[in-house]
Design an enzyme around this catalytic site. Structure first.
Site, mmCIF file in Angstrom:
data_model
loop_
_atom_site.group_PDB
_atom_site.id
_atom_site.type_symbol
_atom_site.label_atom_id
_atom_site.label_comp_id
_atom_site.label_asym_id
_atom_site.label_seq_id
_atom_site.Cartn_x
_atom_site.Cartn_y
_atom_site.Cartn_z
ATOM 1 N N GLU A 154 24.255 46.823 2.069
ATOM 2 C CA GLU A 154 24.541 48.216 1.937
ATOM 3 C C GLU A 154 23.127 48.877 1.253
ATOM 4 O OE1 GLU A 154 24.387 49.606 -1.254
ATOM 5 O OE2 GLU A 154 24.820 47.603 -2.465
ATOM 6 N N CYS B 161 21.924 47.766 -9.727
ATOM 7 C CA CYS B 161 21.161 47.020 -8.838
ATOM 8 C C CYS B 161 19.692 46.528 -9.045
ATOM 9 C CB CYS B 161 21.205 47.828 -7.437
ATOM 10 S SG CYS B 161 22.848 48.304 -6.804
ATOM 11 N N PHE B 162 18.923 47.390 -9.526
ATOM 12 C CA PHE B 162 17.554 47.084 -9.653
ATOM 13 C C PHE B 162 17.110 46.065 -10.496
ATOM 14 C CE2 PHE B 162 15.600 51.378 -8.376
ATOM 15 C CZ PHE B 162 15.941 51.303 -7.134
ATOM 16 N N LYS C 55 19.340 43.559 -11.520
ATOM 17 C CA LYS C 55 19.876 42.406 -11.132
ATOM 18 C C LYS C 55 19.065 41.693 -9.844
ATOM 19 C CE LYS C 55 23.590 42.553 -8.424
ATOM 20 N NZ LYS C 55 25.054 42.700 -7.775
#
Length: 461
Positions: free
Chosen positions: A160, A272-273, A275
């Site tokens: 995604e 997100c970023f 990780k």
């Protein structure tokens, strides 16, 4: 287009949005989660456990028709033509492979698929996963499935590229649909083409499995380092007297660069970023690419240093944070979500409270998470949640903008100044305010990479 029977495993941001959008595309979707309370909220709400614009409308439109929520994982897998793995892949924080993804949930789903799947079935990696995860899943399912089921699993990488706050819009109108398969797996490619038949063919991108898996990490690494690059220039602007907003505007007009992700501030957050960047760093070191890993490590570390540097600027401007009343506007890591994972506000508020500041926090979506976030931590008694910016600002010594919600962007600084103590400061962690308007109202201003503008009524001792 024939409707497909889809099982979504995991109903976080990715799973819930993916399920609702696939239902909107005409497919029969069952979303499964191990948390029964979460399933109950999705099945009976609103309210829903995920705050995302447009998601409630899609759920209410299709729930009970093409969209279902269940805690019966085995039944949902047995009935599905394709199983989307949307479970959490958190950063591994200790032991071997520290910094990579913890794959315990993905492994558990793979074992459940092996046990309950029937016939040819597509297994879709939707969660962000490390390189060669498809191989890992293949080994698990073919190694543990009954003999008659082995060889009937088709692994697909379909990452995604959603941004929280616009995830539904992004999923309904994607700029690309990335599908990674084994070169010889025509069955999987045909199925995925049919699944996404509603989208223009020119945005469907077929690649090898490993390319697709790595593309998601590379995508987020590029975006995060682009922001950090801007913040590195912002630090130079603070020292030299240049204005980072003017520099970014000039740079962004270069068509090779573009004007997105050039905003300086207190840095990126979210699930997100950080990780994904840590996972990429681990991967590079695993392959002995130390110089490349150091490049990304520096970008990662600078992002978190920004939070400390911002608080240091506040301290130096106010001469002390002890007993100062600080109005913090925003707690979520970005607007239009209640997600506080890795939010800069958590570290910044924690540092302010530890220095003895009295911190008032307001956030229209994430405010209810403040108390539980700081419970039992040093300085927790100095942190309170308030219902509005007006309450937060009344009698405050400083305004700190950390999440650029529209209601915080539209502040009237004449009114703000009338509520605050004097002298008072505005610390603009997202560079959204007009410094001149702030100073005209009698307040001093600091923006990241824009320097300090003191009010006309504030003089150096």
């Amino acid at each position: 287009m024939a409707s497909k029977r889809i099982c979504i495993v995991g109903t976080g941001y990715v799973g819930s949005v993916t399920g609702a959008v696939l239902a909107e595309l005409g497919h029969h979707v069952t979303c499964v989660d191990s948390n029964p309370e979460k399933i109950k909220l999705f099945a009976q709400g609103p309210p829903f456990p995920i705050s995302e614009p447009g998601l409630p409308d899609l759920i209410l439109k299709h729930r009970g028709k093409r969209l279902f929520f269940s805690a019966d994982l085995s039944g949902a897998i047995a009935d599905a033509e394709a199983i989307f793995v949307c479970v959490s892949t958190p950063t591994k924080t200790s032991g071997i492979a520290t910094g990579s993804f913890d794959m315990v949930y993905v492994d558990a789903v793979a074992r459940s698929i092996a046990e309950h799947a029937r016939g040819d079935v597509i297994i879709v990696e939707k969660s962000t996963v490390p390189l060669k995860t498809a191989e890992r899943i293949e080994e698990i399912v073919n190694g543990t499935a009954p003999a008659h089921q082995r060889g009937k699993f088709h692994i697909v990488s379909n990452p995604e590229f959603l941004a929280e706050g616009s995830a539904v819009r992004d999923a309904l109108k994607p700029d690309r649909v990335l599908i990674g398969t084994r070169p010889a797996d025509e069955f999987a490619r045909t199925f995925m083409n049919e699944l996404y038949a509603a989208f223009p063919q020119e945005i469907i991108l077929h690649t090898r499995l490993w390319s697709s898996e790595l593309a998601k990490l590379a995508n987020n690494a590029f975006l995060s380092t682009k922001i950090t690059q801007t913040n590195a220039i912002a630090a130079l602007c603070d020292r030299s007297g240049a204005d980072v907003t003017e520099v970014s505007r000039a740079v962004g007009m270069d068509g090779r660069i573009g004007n997105k992700f050039l905003g300086a501030g207190v840095g990126w957050g979210g699930s997100c970023f950080g990780k994904d960047l840590r996972a990429l760093i681990y991967l590079l070191r695993h392959f002995n690419l130390e110089h490349e890993a150091n490049f990304y490590q520096a970008a990662h570390d600078l992002n978190y240093l920004l939070r400390e540097r911002f608080v240091r600027t506040m301290h130096d401007s106010l001469y002390s944070l002890a007993n100062k009343t600080i109005a913090v506007l925003g707690f979520a890591f970005k607007p239009l979500t209640d997600d506080i994972r890795d939010a800069p506000a958590i570290d910044i508020i924690g540092m302010l409270a530890a220095e003895g500041a009295r911190v008032r926090v307001v956030d229209p979506e994430a405010g209810m998470k403040v108390k539980e976030t700081f419970a039992g931590k040093p300085g927790a008694t100095n942190i309170v949640t308030v219902p509005s910016a007006t309450v937060a600002l009344t009698g405050a010594d400083a305004l700190v903008l950390l999440t650029e919600w529209d209601e915080f962007r539209r502040l009237d600084f004449t009114i703000v100044a009338s509520l605050m103590n004097r002298p008072a400061w505005v610390f603009d962690g997202r560079n959204v305010y007009d410094p001149a308007a702030v100073v005209r109202a009698g307040l001093s201003y600091y923006g990241v990479g824009r320097g300090v503008l003191r009010s006309s009524t504030f003089h150096e001792p």
